[in-house]
Motif scaffolding. Structure first.
Motif, PDB file in Angstrom:
ATOM      1  N   PRO A 102      13.770  14.301  40.709  1.00 14.76           N
ATOM      2  CA  PRO A 102      13.626  14.965  39.401  1.00 14.76           C
ATOM      3  C   PRO A 102      13.290  13.994  38.271  1.00 14.76           C
ATOM      4  O   PRO A 102      12.454  14.295  37.411  1.00 14.76           O
ATOM      5  CB  PRO A 102      14.993  15.618  39.195  1.00 14.76           C
ATOM      6  N   ALA A 103      13.924  12.815  38.283  1.00 19.93           N
ATOM      7  CA  ALA A 103      13.660  11.837  37.226  1.00 19.93           C
ATOM      8  C   ALA A 103      12.232  11.314  37.303  1.00 19.93           C
ATOM      9  O   ALA A 103      11.533  11.212  36.279  1.00 19.93           O
ATOM     10  CB  ALA A 103      14.653  10.683  37.327  1.00 19.93           C
ATOM     11  N   MET A 104      11.773  11.003  38.497  1.00 22.54           N
ATOM     12  CA  MET A 104      10.421  10.475  38.661  1.00 22.54           C
ATOM     13  C   MET A 104       9.376  11.531  38.307  1.00 22.54           C
ATOM     14  O   MET A 104       8.380  11.233  37.641  1.00 22.54           O
ATOM     15  CB  MET A 104      10.234   9.984  40.101  1.00 22.54           C
ATOM     16  N   ALA A 105       9.625  12.761  38.733  1.00 28.41           N
ATOM     17  CA  ALA A 105       8.687  13.843  38.414  1.00 28.41           C
ATOM     18  C   ALA A 105       8.641  14.108  36.914  1.00 28.41           C
ATOM     19  O   ALA A 105       7.569  14.377  36.348  1.00 28.41           O
ATOM     20  CB  ALA A 105       9.079  15.110  39.165  1.00 28.41           C
ATOM     21  N   SER A 106       9.787  14.022  36.245  1.00 30.40           N
ATOM     22  CA  SER A 106       9.833  14.265  34.801  1.00 30.40           C
ATOM     23  C   SER A 106       9.043  13.222  34.026  1.00 30.40           C
ATOM     24  O   SER A 106       8.366  13.531  33.035  1.00 30.40           O
ATOM     25  CB  SER A 106      11.291  14.266  34.325  1.00 30.40           C
ATOM     26  N   MET A 107       9.104  11.978  34.467  1.00 30.43           N
ATOM     27  CA  MET A 107       8.386  10.901  33.781  1.00 30.43           C
ATOM     28  C   MET A 107       6.880  11.099  33.854  1.00 30.43           C
ATOM     29  O   MET A 107       6.139  10.676  32.962  1.00 30.43           O
ATOM     30  CB  MET A 107       8.781   9.548  34.385  1.00 30.43           C
ATOM     31  N   ILE A 108       6.429  11.766  34.922  1.00 25.60           N
ATOM     32  CA  ILE A 108       4.999  12.060  35.049  1.00 25.60           C
ATOM     33  C   ILE A 108       4.641  13.356  34.345  1.00 25.60           C
ATOM     34  O   ILE A 108       3.624  13.441  33.649  1.00 25.60           O
ATOM     35  CB  ILE A 108       4.600  12.116  36.534  1.00 25.60           C
ATOM     36  N   CYS A 110       5.833  14.767  31.757  1.00 24.87           N
ATOM     37  CA  CYS A 110       5.808  14.698  30.297  1.00 24.87           C
ATOM     38  C   CYS A 110       4.584  13.958  29.775  1.00 24.87           C
ATOM     39  O   CYS A 110       4.350  13.922  28.560  1.00 24.87           O
ATOM     40  CB  CYS A 110       7.084  14.046  29.777  1.00 24.87           C
ATOM     41  N   GLY A 111       3.821  13.350  30.675  1.00 22.60           N
ATOM     42  CA  GLY A 111       2.586  12.695  30.279  1.00 22.60           C
ATOM     43  C   GLY A 111       2.720  11.242  29.873  1.00 22.60           C
ATOM     44  O   GLY A 111       1.727  10.610  29.502  1.00 22.60           O
ATOM     45  N   LEU A 112       3.923  10.679  29.968  1.00 23.72           N
ATOM     46  CA  LEU A 112       4.103   9.285  29.573  1.00 23.72           C
ATOM     47  C   LEU A 112       3.510   8.318  30.593  1.00 23.72           C
ATOM     48  O   LEU A 112       2.967   7.275  30.240  1.00 23.72           O
ATOM     49  CB  LEU A 112       5.596   8.978  29.391  1.00 23.72           C
ATOM     50  N   PHE A 164       3.034   9.878  41.791  1.00 23.30           N
ATOM     51  CA  PHE A 164       1.738   9.785  41.121  1.00 23.30           C
ATOM     52  C   PHE A 164       1.319  11.140  40.585  1.00 23.30           C
ATOM     53  O   PHE A 164       1.662  12.183  41.149  1.00 23.30           O
ATOM     54  CB  PHE A 164       0.655   9.291  42.096  1.00 23.30           C
ATOM     55  N   SER A 165       0.545  11.116  39.525  1.00 19.58           N
ATOM     56  CA  SER A 165      -0.069  12.346  39.035  1.00 19.58           C
ATOM     57  C   SER A 165      -1.310  12.649  39.866  1.00 19.58           C
ATOM     58  O   SER A 165      -1.912  11.744  40.463  1.00 19.58           O
ATOM     59  CB  SER A 165      -0.471  12.203  37.562  1.00 19.58           C
ATOM     60  N   ARG A 166      -1.672  13.908  39.899  1.00 22.35           N
ATOM     61  CA  ARG A 166      -2.888  14.326  40.611  1.00 22.35           C
ATOM     62  C   ARG A 166      -4.108  13.594  40.058  1.00 22.35           C
ATOM     63  O   ARG A 166      -4.955  13.114  40.812  1.00 22.35           O
ATOM     64  CB  ARG A 166      -3.067  15.835  40.452  1.00 22.35           C
ATOM     65  N   GLU A 167      -4.171  13.507  38.733  1.00 24.51           N
ATOM     66  CA  GLU A 167      -5.332  12.901  38.088  1.00 24.51           C
ATOM     67  C   GLU A 167      -5.501  11.438  38.495  1.00 24.51           C
ATOM     68  O   GLU A 167      -6.616  10.955  38.688  1.00 24.51           O
ATOM     69  CB  GLU A 167      -5.192  12.997  36.568  1.00 24.51           C
ATOM     70  N   LEU A 168      -4.374  10.739  38.642  1.00 24.11           N
ATOM     71  CA  LEU A 168      -4.461   9.327  39.026  1.00 24.11           C
ATOM     72  C   LEU A 168      -4.970   9.176  40.450  1.00 24.11           C
ATOM     73  O   LEU A 168      -5.847   8.341  40.734  1.00 24.11           O
ATOM     74  CB  LEU A 168      -3.092   8.658  38.886  1.00 24.11           C
ATOM     75  N   VAL A 194      -7.593   0.139  36.522  1.00 23.02           N
ATOM     76  CA  VAL A 194      -8.114   1.203  35.654  1.00 23.02           C
ATOM     77  C   VAL A 194      -7.292   1.342  34.369  1.00 23.02           C
ATOM     78  O   VAL A 194      -7.541   2.231  33.560  1.00 23.02           O
ATOM     79  CB  VAL A 194      -8.179   2.558  36.387  1.00 23.02           C
ATOM     80  N   GLY A 195      -6.310   0.463  34.176  1.00 24.69           N
ATOM     81  CA  GLY A 195      -5.583   0.421  32.918  1.00 24.69           C
ATOM     82  C   GLY A 195      -4.453   1.420  32.778  1.00 24.69           C
ATOM     83  O   GLY A 195      -3.991   1.671  31.660  1.00 24.69           O
ATOM     84  N   GLU A 196      -3.980   1.978  33.894  1.00 25.77           N
ATOM     85  CA  GLU A 196      -2.867   2.923  33.822  1.00 25.77           C
ATOM     86  C   GLU A 196      -1.536   2.166  33.804  1.00 25.77           C
ATOM     87  O   GLU A 196      -1.390   1.111  34.417  1.00 25.77           O
ATOM     88  CB  GLU A 196      -2.898   3.870  35.020  1.00 25.77           C
ATOM     89  N   ARG A 197      -0.564   2.733  33.108  1.00 28.29           N
ATOM     90  CA  ARG A 197       0.757   2.116  33.051  1.00 28.29           C
ATOM     91  C   ARG A 197       1.612   2.566  34.229  1.00 28.29           C
ATOM     92  O   ARG A 197       1.553   3.728  34.636  1.00 28.29           O
ATOM     93  CB  ARG A 197       1.458   2.470  31.739  1.00 28.29           C
ATOM     94  N   ILE A 198       2.406   1.651  34.751  1.00 21.93           N
ATOM     95  CA  ILE A 198       3.286   1.939  35.872  1.00 21.93           C
ATOM     96  C   ILE A 198       4.728   1.835  35.399  1.00 21.93           C
ATOM     97  O   ILE A 198       5.153   0.800  34.870  1.00 21.93           O
ATOM     98  CB  ILE A 198       3.050   0.960  37.036  1.00 21.93           C
ATOM     99  N   ALA A 199       5.488   2.906  35.573  1.00 24.71           N
ATOM    100  CA  ALA A 199       6.909   2.897  35.219  1.00 24.71           C
ATOM    101  C   ALA A 199       7.744   2.570  36.443  1.00 24.71           C
ATOM    102  O   ALA A 199       7.317   2.760  37.587  1.00 24.71           O
ATOM    103  CB  ALA A 199       7.313   4.264  34.660  1.00 24.71           C
ATOM    104  N   GLU A 200       8.954   2.075  36.203  1.00 23.09           N
ATOM    105  CA  GLU A 200       9.888   1.790  37.281  1.00 23.09           C
ATOM    106  C   GLU A 200      11.244   2.411  36.970  1.00 23.09           C
ATOM    107  O   GLU A 200      11.641   2.522  35.818  1.00 23.09           O
ATOM    108  CB  GLU A 200      10.051   0.277  37.467  1.00 23.09           C
ATOM    109  N   ILE A 201      11.941   2.776  38.036  1.00 26.94           N
ATOM    110  CA  ILE A 201      13.268   3.349  37.903  1.00 26.94           C
ATOM    111  C   ILE A 201      14.161   2.719  38.966  1.00 26.94           C
ATOM    112  O   ILE A 201      13.726   2.466  40.088  1.00 26.94           O
ATOM    113  CB  ILE A 201      13.224   4.889  38.057  1.00 26.94           C
ATOM    114  N   THR A 202      15.409   2.408  38.596  1.00 29.92           N
ATOM    115  CA  THR A 202      16.334   1.781  39.532  1.00 29.92           C
ATOM    116  C   THR A 202      16.591   2.688  40.718  1.00 29.92           C
ATOM    117  O   THR A 202      16.913   3.864  40.557  1.00 29.92           O
ATOM    118  CB  THR A 202      17.665   1.453  38.839  1.00 29.92           C
ATOM    119  N   CYS A 203      16.456   2.140  41.924  1.00 26.96           N
ATOM    120  CA  CYS A 203      16.629   2.935  43.137  1.00 26.96           C
ATOM    121  C   CYS A 203      17.567   2.235  44.116  1.00 26.96           C
ATOM    122  O   CYS A 203      17.202   1.214  44.700  1.00 26.96           O
ATOM    123  CB  CYS A 203      15.274   3.185  43.807  1.00 26.96           C
TER     124      CYS A 203
END
Length: 259
Positions: A102-108, A110-112, A164-168, A194-203
């Motif tokens: 849920p956390a990973m999906a939410s970060m994508i 919301c468009g961030l 990942f987002s579909r668009e990416l 391609v200049g996309e930002r990559i987020a990380e979350i503690t796992c």
């Protein structure tokens, strides 16, 4: 579904009959996953039969082993074909907890971010979770080298927990990547290119007998592959080479969604 977006979990599976159900049940317990896709890479056990018994699951069987990267190519192609807006890769060996979905999906959603990694290094619990010391040292050394070559600041490049987002996915020529383990590193190189930002979350992670793991020889091969990917990336930034796996020019490349 989350925020009106279809969430698909893909599982690249190989000899995962003992842990697949446990992983699947925790995935579905998050209550936002619309579909699970299991790609069985010609397992020698009953992985495919176990997967076919799971509700809301699509099973793809490779008649011959195509490798970890080849498996992921089928995973992402099938997810795109199924109409996924958010694609999350979860290994069916239960090394990575599905509770972070849920956390990973939410970060994508919301468009961030268009990519989110579940990092075993953030939080400092990798060794406590059972990661062998030699793998931890190799992980840190390779990550240090990759951050220099990619001019990035990720805590880890080697996690198999990714969203990942579909668009990416459609933007990246992942069909040009290796069919081996270095696919993971090449895909991150493409995202950064391609200049996309990559987020990380503690796992938090678990290492146990039934979990999948590559041996020392394959790990060394993977390490050199990561370094070569980074070198190719840096040379391309200096306009000295143009490796096939990097998107061409500014417009990138369209991914052919074929399994």
């Amino acid at each position: 579904m989350i925020a009106g977006k279809k969430v698909v979990v893909v599982m690249p599976a190989y000899n995962a009959e003992k842990t697949l159900v446990r992983t699947y049940e925790e995935v579905m317990a998050q209550q936002i996953v619309d579909l699970v896709i299991v790609v069985d890479d010609a397992s020698r056990d009953s992985t495919a039969e176990v997967a076919r018994a799971l509700p809301n699951t699509k099973v793809i069987l490779h008649p011959r082993n195509r490798g970890y990267g080849g498996n992921q190519k089928s995973c992402y192609a099938a997810a795109i074909e199924a109409g996924a807006d958010i694609v999350i890769m979860v290994h069916p060996d239960y090394q990575y907890t599905p509770k972070l979905i849920p956390a990973m999906a939410s970060m994508i959603s919301c468009g961030l971010y268009s990519a989110v990694l579940g990092s075993r290094i953030l939080g400092g619990y990798a060794i406590e979770g059972g990661m062998p010391v030699w793998k931890y040292i190799a992980n840190r050394a390779l990550t240090f080298a990759c951050n220099i070559l990619f001019k990035a600041k990720l805590s880890e490049y080697h996690t198999g927990y990714r969203a990942f987002s579909r668009e990416l996915i459609l933007k990246l020529p992942i069909h040009e990547n290796s069919d081996d383990f270095v696919f993971d590193n090449q895909m991150l190189a493409q995202i950064l290119w391609v200049g996309e930002r990559i987020a990380e979350i503690t796992c938090p992670t678990l290492y146990f007998q039934d979990g999948s793991s590559i041996n020392f020889r394959r790990s060394v091969q993977y390490g050199f592959g990561c370094l070569w990917t980074g070198i190719q990336f840096r040379l391309a930034r200096w306009n000295l080479t143009n490796p096939a796996f990097l998107p061409r020019a500014a417009q990138g490349a369209v991914y052919a969604a074929t399994v």
